[in-house]
Motif scaffolding. Structure first.
Motif, mmCIF file in Angstrom:
data_model
loop_
_atom_site.group_PDB
_atom_site.id
_atom_site.type_symbol
_atom_site.label_atom_id
_atom_site.label_comp_id
_atom_site.label_asym_id
_atom_site.label_seq_id
_atom_site.Cartn_x
_atom_site.Cartn_y
_atom_site.Cartn_z
ATOM 1 N N VAL A 38 0.843 -1.213 0.000
ATOM 2 C CA VAL A 38 0.000 0.000 0.000
ATOM 3 C C VAL A 38 0.866 1.247 0.000
ATOM 4 C CG1 VAL A 38 -1.637 1.342 1.351
ATOM 5 C CG2 VAL A 38 -1.949 -1.112 1.090
ATOM 6 N N ILE A 39 1.869 1.223 0.902
ATOM 7 C CA ILE A 39 2.725 2.409 0.996
ATOM 8 C C ILE A 39 3.443 2.640 -0.326
ATOM 9 C CG2 ILE A 39 4.778 3.357 2.124
ATOM 10 C CD1 ILE A 39 2.782 3.313 4.189
ATOM 11 N N LEU A 96 -1.859 12.502 9.315
ATOM 12 C CA LEU A 96 -1.976 11.121 9.758
ATOM 13 C C LEU A 96 -2.868 11.038 10.985
ATOM 14 C CD1 LEU A 96 -0.952 8.170 9.609
ATOM 15 C CD2 LEU A 96 0.776 8.855 11.245
ATOM 16 N N LEU A 100 -6.555 9.279 11.482
ATOM 17 C CA LEU A 100 -6.756 8.182 12.434
ATOM 18 C C LEU A 100 -7.751 8.549 13.524
ATOM 19 C CD1 LEU A 100 -3.157 6.813 12.828
ATOM 20 C CD2 LEU A 100 -5.093 5.679 11.795
ATOM 21 N N PRO B 48 1.052 10.169 4.144
ATOM 22 C CA PRO B 48 0.273 9.909 5.358
ATOM 23 C C PRO B 48 -1.064 9.239 5.065
ATOM 24 C CG PRO B 48 0.277 12.238 4.841
ATOM 25 C CD PRO B 48 1.270 11.606 3.943
ATOM 26 N N ALA B 50 -1.625 6.931 2.857
ATOM 27 C CA ALA B 50 -1.388 5.499 2.756
ATOM 28 C C ALA B 50 -1.110 4.913 4.124
ATOM 29 C CB ALA B 50 -0.212 5.237 1.835
ATOM 30 N N LEU B 51 -0.332 5.664 4.912
ATOM 31 C CA LEU B 51 0.059 5.151 6.229
ATOM 32 C C LEU B 51 -1.175 4.945 7.097
ATOM 33 C CD1 LEU B 51 2.385 4.331 7.937
ATOM 34 C CD2 LEU B 51 2.688 6.693 8.661
ATOM 35 N N SER B 52 -2.070 5.924 7.076
ATOM 36 C CA SER B 52 -3.246 5.779 7.923
ATOM 37 C C SER B 52 -4.097 4.607 7.437
ATOM 38 C CB SER B 52 -4.055 7.075 7.934
ATOM 39 O OG SER B 52 -4.840 7.159 6.786
#
Lengths: 902, 73
Positions: A38-39, A96, A100, B48, B50-52
């Protein structure tokens, strides 16, 4: 631990995986691989790197959750963070954290809610749809605001059409599913496998069942209670309904099922005739199977067309909109599939209220069927069309009373017309035509040079005008872009288009296009009108200010149409000795010199230098026997933007008119000379009484001619030139665009040409007139010779008298017999020539009068009213009428009719 | 030299504290260690978004794992 040392991302990721799952490295290998994938695939962020924006979003989020104190605290912390400056990518960290974050008031539902799975995890991958590329911001926001329902920022038109869809009828699509964006190319995994992954995770079946059972508009409960229990008694030989439902779900996607297959000869889905099945089920399933057929039809079209590059942007967006609709349909199917899966997991004997049956499907699939039907009909209708034609076709389908259908078609139309509107805005604001596939209704011919740019380069492509744009609007659109291009290429005006028209806003999204479409009469018309008005006005300003269009127009009037009297008269005076010579002995440079002299000596010298330098002499083609009068012509050089109004044809017309006027003017000039001769010689020739009859004849003929030419000149000057000029000038003053000016100018020239008898219809009239002119010239020469011989005779007689007197003074005989006899003989001879002169003059007069009579007869029969009036004026005292019976009849008829008309 | 490193360390620690506080405010559910890993990843320029996505996915996976273990038990 707090040191920000540079470890490789993979190591960090692995430790992150371990940390979150709480497993050892070996156990998380699968997750780790997923994470790396994914990254790796999302290395370039699709969002804007703006720390301020992110922090504002966080604050908004907090405020939305009614945590104002926390929001304040956050701003404090954020400021602190900014002052420290340890982090390089503050926005990234903040982003981020924001993504989240979870609303603490919401029940934590990390797992089990597969709607949330779509909504949260997938939008990140969904940037293959064009709308997300253009508006990444809305994506991020949409995620944050999902809890409050459909936010406006996520509302790309795909969703808006969906909103109508869910509101208007019972659809089995859970609301939470709608909020998220569908996975177009969902990472590496297709939708089905994602569902498969998500479903078994739910610990209790009820959580997975929750979305279907809690969806509110699922249809009245009464209906579901009436649904007969599916037979699950294991009847051997007869097909289980569940199996049939499974089959149907495949058929919905156009895949052949176990029992229901596509029959090639009937072109529809049919249940295998060998299968034993009760009639009602058979009927229901064949009704449902229609969906598969419809789906195939739409699918086939999009598959065939989306690869066809020549299909153009409009076609591509049509395909995209069809794809969107199909996507909704697939999403619905996937929900049904998942429910079936759940039922399977539960086991066949458990039968809940919400289990899938064919009847239930029939109800649920009713709306999608209607939609698919519309799409299929649309596809049929749009076959073979492209560009504006396609938009017209879609627009025609929007005229329906069914609000759902209209919404669907409107949505498709907004997508389809978006490229067209984009073309349009590019065209009317920048004058650029980027129409690779010839879809727009303005066509450009690359072969046309700049000098014909205005007239020939751009044209309307009639078939491509979408039906929602009127012809008038299309013409204006054409004109706007043409004006801009004209300014750039011909006038070399480098003003940025934004300065010409103020509201240079283009349709960024299909949504704007939809808004515009809904308000075609109002905003759209206004926009076009504003652009049209501004651009045209600017163009006219430039032409008048920088290129002196109006001054040139006036110069044409003054020089080519002989409006500047003193100049023309003086020029004629100067040119006369040159022009009587044969045409072959004329030299242009001599004439040019004379022209300059004439300009300097008259009021013309005060004209603009720009105009005077364009004035020139031109010698027409010489045919044998021509004098200078026949070939001389003034000329006016036009080039650049001015040449668009004064085209080559126009200048040709001008030269013809000039030629005619010049001829008429010369007649006037000649007659003046004749009159002068008569006045000067009348007294001298009084001593010769034998001449008086001839002279009288001359005088009568001359005044007849003077009358004729004066009336002609009056007619030409006042009834033709001044009237038309006034009309032209008024029109030019009121003109809104260049086309108006060009049209008015052409009308002006046409009227002048036809009224000056230069068009084809009045060729015979013109010939008569030419003949009259020739008679005048002939008369001039006849009279000249008459005077010459008369004056010669006179001087001889005077000499004779003088000699006689001299001799008498000297004391001799004044005359001797032989001298006297000689004298007498000479006088006799002279007197004998007089009848010859008389007869010559009589013939001339006769010719002249008969020609004038014919001319008058032709005038009487002419259809132009002003010409009939001219004939009346020419024969005011009914001199010719008395001689010509034909004239009497027609004139009497007109006069007799006149009182009755009044 | 040593003191410089020390002040730097202090600044880093303070930053992390602030970030932890923000993370708590936003209810992200990250602990100190995860957060520091994330911060380091972000500092290396990782997307970010993708990271989340990854973190959420991991959480789901772990919960489902737990759930399946429960079922197995």
């Amino acid at each position: 631990m707090a040191t920000l040392d540079q470890k490789s991302p993979n190591v960090l990721l692995q430790s992150l995986c371990c940390r979150i799952t709480g497993k050892s490295e070996a156990e998380v290998a699968h997750q780790f691989q997923y994470a790396v994938r994914v990254i790796g695939s999302n290395y370039a962020p699709t969002i804007e790197r703006d720390e301020f924006l992110v922090s504002e979003k966080i604050k908004k989020e907090l405020l939305k959750q009614r945590r104002e104190t926390d929001a304040a605290l956050f701003s404090e912390l954020h400021r602190k963070l900014q002052t420290q400056g340890v982090l390089k990518h503050r926005w990234s960290v903040l982003y981020l954290l924001l993504s989240l974050s979870e609303d603490p008031r919401k029940p934590s539902s990390r797992v089990g809610n597969y709607g949330a799975l779509f909504a949260q995890a997938l939008p990140r991958d969904a940037h293959s749809t064009p709308f997300y590329c253009t508006r990444p911001q809305s994506l991020a926001l949409g995620y944050g605001e999902r809890s409050t329902g459909l936010s406006a920022s996520v509302g790309t038109s795909g969703i808006s059409s969906l909103g109508v869809y869910t509101l208007n009828g019972p659809t089995p699509t859970p609301q939470s599913l709608l909020a998220g964006q569908p996975p177009q190319s969902a990472g590496a995994q297709p939708l089905g496998s994602r569902l498969a992954w998500a479903l078994p995770m739910s610990s209790s079946p009820s959580s997975a069942l929750a979305p279907p059972s809690t969806r509110p508009p699922l249809g009245p409960p009464a209906l579901s209670s009436r649904v007969p229990r599916p037979r699950r008694d294991g009847d051997t030989g007869e097909v289980n309904e569940v199996a049939l439902v499974r089959d149907i779900l495949y058929v919905f996607q156009g895949i052949d099922g176990k029992f229901i297959k596509l029959s090639a000869q009937d072109n529809c889905y049919k249940i295998d005739s060998k299968v034993v099945l009760c009639k009602s089920l058979r009927d229901t399933s064949s009704r449902l199977a229609e969906l598969g057929w419809l789906h195939n039809k739409v699918r086939k079209y999009t598959d065939a067309r989306s690869l066809d590059r020549a299909f153009g942007l409009v076609g591509q967006s049509f395909c995209a909109s069809l794809h969107q609709e199909l996507k909704e349909y697939y999403r619905l199917l996937s929900v049904l599939h998942s429910q079936l899966q759940v039922e399977d997991d539960q086991g066949v004997n458990v039968c809940t209220e919400s289990s899938l049956t064919l009847r239930r499907l029939l109800v649920w699939m009713y709306d999608p069927k209607v939609r698919l039907k519309t799409l299929a009909a649309l596809v049929d209708y749009c076959q073979g069309r492209k560009g504006g034609e396609l938009a017209s076709a879609v627009h025609a389908y929007g005229k329906t009373g069914d609000p759902q259908m209209r919404a669907l078609v409107q949505h498709i139309l907004s997508l389809v017309s978006h490229p067209i509107l984009n073309f349009l805005y590019r065209w009317i604001y920048d004058g650029e035509l980027e129409d690779t596939y010839h879809e727009f209704f303005v066509a450009s011919d690359p072969n046309v040079k700049t000098d014909r740019l205005w007239h020939d380069k751009y044209s309307l492509r009639k078939s491509m005008i979408p039906s929602f744009i009127t012809m008038d609007q299309a013409r204006k659109v054409l004109l706007i872009g043409k004006s801009i291009n004209f300014l750039h290429q011909v006038c070399h005006d480098r003003t940025p288009p934004g300065k010409i028209t103020s509201a240079s806003k283009s349709a960024d999204t299909p949504k704007d296009a939809a808004e515009l479409l809904s308000d075609l009469e109002g905003a759209f018309q206004e926009k076009i009108d504003a652009a049209y008005f501004d651009t045209s006005k600017y163009l006219l300003d430039v032409l008048n200010r920088n290129y002196l269009l109006l001054e040139h127009l006036q110069a044409m009037r003054r020089y080519l149409l002989l409006g500047q009297g003193d100049f023309i008269r003086h020029l004629m005076d100067l040119l006369k000795p040159e022009l009587v010579r044969p045409a072959t002995t004329l030299y242009q440079h001599n004439l040019t010199g004379i022209l300059e002299t004439a300009v300097r000596a008259t009021n013309a010298q005060f004209d603009n230098a720009e105009i005077l330098k364009r004035l020139d002499v031109r010698l027409l083609e010489v045919s044998p026997g021509d004098t200078g009068w026949d070939v001389f012509s003034l000329d006016y050089h036009v080039d650049g933007p001015i040449a668009t109004v004064f085209t080559r044809e126009c200048m040709g017309h001008y030269l013809r008119v000039f030629n005619f006027l010049w001829r008429a003017k010369r007649m006037e000039y000649t007659l003046t000379d004749i009159w002068k001769g008569q006045m000067c010689n009348a007294k001298l020739l009084k001593t010769m009484p034998e001449l008086s009859g001839v002279l009288h004849q001359c005088h009568i003929l001359a005044s007849e001619m003077v009358h004729f030419i004066h009336q002609m000149q009056y007619y030409i000057t006042f009834e033709v030139l001044e009237c038309s000029w006034d009309e032209l000038w008024n029109k030019v003053q009121q003109a809104q665009d260049l086309d108006h000016i060009i049209a008015a100018h052409e009308v002006f020239l046409d009227t002048i040409i036809s009224r000056c008898l230069l068009d084809n219809n009045s060729r015979s009239l013109l010939n008569q007139l030419r003949a009259i002119f020739d008679q005048i010239i002939e008369f001039q020469s006849a009279q000249d010779s008459l005077y010459r011989s008369a004056l010669e005779e006179l001087s001889l007689r005077l000499q004779f008298e003088e000699k006689k007197r001299q001799r008498e003074e000297e004391g001799q005989w004044g005359v001797t017999a032989e001298v006297e006899a000689e004298e007498k003989k000479r006088i006799q001879e002279f007197q004998e020539t007089i009848p010859k002169m008389r007869s010559q003059l009589r013939i001339l007069t006769h010719f002249y009068q008969s020609i004038v009579q014919q001319f008058l007869v032709l005038l009487m029969t002419s259809s132009d009213e002003s010409l009939r009036f001219l004939s009346f004026r020419l024969d005011f005292n009914e001199h010719y009428r008395a001689r010509e019976p034909r004239l009497r009849a027609s004139l009497g008829a007109t006069r007799g009719r006149r009182p009755s008309n009044i | 030299m040593a003191s410089a490193a020390n002040t730097n360390l202090n600044a880093v620690r303070e930053t992390m504290d602030v970030l932890l506080e923000i993370s708590r405010l936003l209810n992200t559910g990250l602990d100190m260690e995860s957060l520091s890993i994330c911060v380091r990843l972000c500092e290396q320029g990782i997307n970010p978004e993708a990271l989340s996505a990854v973190i959420k996915e991991l959480r789901k996976a772990s919960e489902s794992l737990k759930a399946s273990e429960n079922c197995a038990n």
